[in-house]
Design a protein around this motif. Sequence first.
Motif, mmCIF file in Angstrom:
data_model
loop_
_atom_site.group_PDB
_atom_site.id
_atom_site.type_symbol
_atom_site.label_atom_id
_atom_site.label_comp_id
_atom_site.label_asym_id
_atom_site.label_seq_id
_atom_site.Cartn_x
_atom_site.Cartn_y
_atom_site.Cartn_z
ATOM 1 N N THR A 24 0.830 -1.199 0.000
ATOM 2 C CA THR A 24 0.000 0.000 0.000
ATOM 3 C C THR A 24 0.867 1.252 0.000
ATOM 4 O O THR A 24 1.839 1.328 0.752
ATOM 5 C CB THR A 24 -0.890 0.007 1.266
ATOM 6 N N THR A 26 0.674 5.655 0.206
ATOM 7 C CA THR A 26 -0.189 6.797 0.473
ATOM 8 C C THR A 26 -0.446 7.505 -0.870
ATOM 9 O O THR A 26 0.331 7.341 -1.823
ATOM 10 C CB THR A 26 0.482 7.800 1.431
ATOM 11 N N GLN A 28 0.130 10.487 -1.609
ATOM 12 C CA GLN A 28 1.313 11.309 -1.915
ATOM 13 C C GLN A 28 2.446 10.459 -2.499
ATOM 14 O O GLN A 28 3.120 10.860 -3.449
ATOM 15 C CB GLN A 28 1.783 12.020 -0.646
ATOM 16 N N GLU A 29 2.630 9.274 -1.932
ATOM 17 C CA GLU A 29 3.666 8.381 -2.473
ATOM 18 C C GLU A 29 3.322 7.971 -3.910
ATOM 19 O O GLU A 29 4.203 7.879 -4.759
ATOM 20 C CB GLU A 29 3.809 7.139 -1.588
ATOM 21 N N GLY B 132 0.792 1.504 4.631
ATOM 22 C CA GLY B 132 1.317 2.562 3.769
ATOM 23 C C GLY B 132 1.785 3.773 4.548
ATOM 24 O O GLY B 132 2.417 4.666 3.986
ATOM 25 N N GLU B 133 1.510 3.799 5.848
ATOM 26 C CA GLU B 133 1.941 4.949 6.657
ATOM 27 C C GLU B 133 3.194 4.567 7.444
ATOM 28 O O GLU B 133 3.363 3.406 7.818
ATOM 29 C CB GLU B 133 0.823 5.388 7.601
#
Lengths: 182, 182
Positions: A24, A26, A28-29, B132-133
């Motif tokens: 996964t 984000t 932004q990524e 993802g964080e």
Amino acid sequence: MLKRSQLQQLQARTAEMLSQHSITLTPQEQANIEVVEFGLEEVERTGLQIVVYINTDRYCAKELILFPGQTCAQHKHPPVGTDPGKMETFRCRFGTVWLYVEGTPNQVIQATIPAGSESYYTVFHEIELHPGEQYTIPPNTWHWFQAAQEGAIVTEFSSTSRDELDIFTDPRIRRTTELVEG
Amino acid sequence: MLKRSQLQQLQARTAEMLSQHSITLTPQEQANIEVVEFGLEEVERTGLQIVVYINTDRYCAKELILFPGQTCAQHKHPPVGTDPGKMETFRCRFGTVWLYVEGTPNQVIQATIPAGSESYYTVFHEIELHPGEQYTIPPNTWHWFQAAQEGAIVTEFSSTSRDELDIFTDPRIRRTTELVEG
């Protein structure tokens, strides 16, 4: 040189591939996925997609995503000041990767060297990586790699990354992708 | 203290959880999954499972696996010689992790402090991580973390790991798990 529309399409394809394998990002990524085009105008043959998770003065971690048959061109990470050069561990997460490093050359290699670039590939000690397998590349060591037919996802654990100092065998290569509107 | 049969059962459960989330281990890595029991005889409440991918004098990478509600006890990574202490980036891959570090304490925290150990948890600045964080913990900083009800998988990117030098708030804790036959 990469058109913005092409960048966005390749970013979406990369994010989809990661998502299919439970990785996964984000939003932004996703928007910052780096598409390395190498300046050869054949990104799906010679190119690489990168997600930089973290890059500090102590360590770095990235996801490297390769489309089927895509090749990251031969390069090395030279010493910088007191740093002996970037050391990196490639851990295969999905697909098959053929990695070539300095050392006893294989008589026959499984990868296909990008046509027209044969003279810029000079190291042929082959390491085949499947999911769960990994290999550590010492600093200042020539290496290149290619995904097999399914493409590949490789997590890279390393010392500090200074991509702009990478040395490529092929003098035509530009590490920084030039982006044009369109 | 952990019985060998319990170790093997927890290793199998860890490998299964990783496999369900597309993280492949080699057979050797599966056999070497570290179950940290902390010496408190309540591993499923205060404990942690670890796969060390690579640990060199330059960088380290691990997978941290937490069962539902499992807690990694409060600790920090002190300076060692010229090294300011281990710096680490936690990237959540699966589940929800509540991470607590030094800083403004939350009035209410979401984690449940392990009963009987309340006095050994003293930092309450809460960071909630979903897939993802990620969050980077500076060196020499108290921290602890707990998985929510699904459990969690966290990839840790860091500088060199020297687990045996970790400092725990709770003096009863032993970082090295004692294994007994049975």
